[in-house]
Motif scaffolding. Structure first.
Motif, PDB file in Angstrom:
ATOM      1  N   LEU A 123       0.832  -1.201   0.000  1.00  0.00           N
ATOM      2  CA  LEU A 123       0.000   0.000   0.000  1.00  0.00           C
ATOM      3  C   LEU A 123       0.869   1.255   0.000  1.00  0.00           C
ATOM      4  N   SER A 178      -2.861   5.690   0.410  1.00  0.00           N
ATOM      5  CA  SER A 178      -3.971   4.826   0.793  1.00  0.00           C
ATOM      6  C   SER A 178      -4.171   4.899   2.298  1.00  0.00           C
ATOM      7  N   HIS A 187      -8.374   5.195  -1.371  1.00  0.00           N
ATOM      8  CA  HIS A 187      -7.166   5.119  -2.193  1.00  0.00           C
ATOM      9  C   HIS A 187      -7.128   6.324  -3.133  1.00  0.00           C
TER      10      HIS A 187
END
Length: 169
Positions: free
Chosen positions: A54, A58, A76
């Motif tokens: 990630l 995010s 996101h």
């Protein structure tokens, strides 16, 4: 609700890489899989790699009850000229729907978007037959922007989704 603030039945906190097995189990539930684009037979290791990969753009949170993850949501952020916007996804344990978990996750991510991340447009897609989710999103200020026909294969049938967005003025 802010991170670590307990509710009577669950608390919201940031997802951690060490949550990978619990998140994999949550996301493999039939109801969740049917409402998302997740494929069957995803391995827990794939979930771990996803969590490890990630980006800083995010924000992923979980709802936890009695040290068990019962919901997860993510925001996101898009890149470049779409940096003002983000995609939203929410999943709630099949056995704990209707208990306010989805609302708490959504409220926490909207707060983060509005007050901390400067995100003015939150986007999502939701299957047209997911009436509870659509109602939740509408109450939070999301509006339908259109229908994507035959959007995704689900249980052997191409299913439609509604594209929704919440735009903060």
């Amino acid at each position: 609700m802010t991170e670590g603030t307990p509710s009577p039945t669950f608390r919201i906190r940031a997802a951690r890489v060490v949550d990978w097995e619990a998140i994999a189990a949550l996301m493999s539930q039939p109801g969740i899989r049917s409402g998302t684009l997740r494929l069957p037979y995803s391995t827990p290791e794939q979930t771990r790699k996803w969590l490890e990969g990630l980006s800083e753009d995010s924000t992923v949170i979980v709802a936890e009850r009695d040290d068990r993850i019962v919901g997860m949501a993510g925001l996101h952020r898009n890149k470049g000229r779409r940096y003002h916007s983000a995609m939203l996804g929410i999943s709630v344990d099949d056995n704990h729907r209707g208990e306010g978990i989805g609302k708490a996750l959504l409220t926490a991510l909207i707060d983060a978007a509005d007050n901390w991340l400067g995100i003015s447009r939150i986007e999502l897609t939701v299957f047209t037959d997911n009436e509870a989710a659509i109602a939740l999103y509408r109450k939070a200020g999301f509006e339908a922007e259109g229908t994507h026909r035959a959007y995704a294969l689900r249980n052997g049938v191409l299913a439609d989704v509604i594209a929704m967005a919440r735009i903060r003025a």
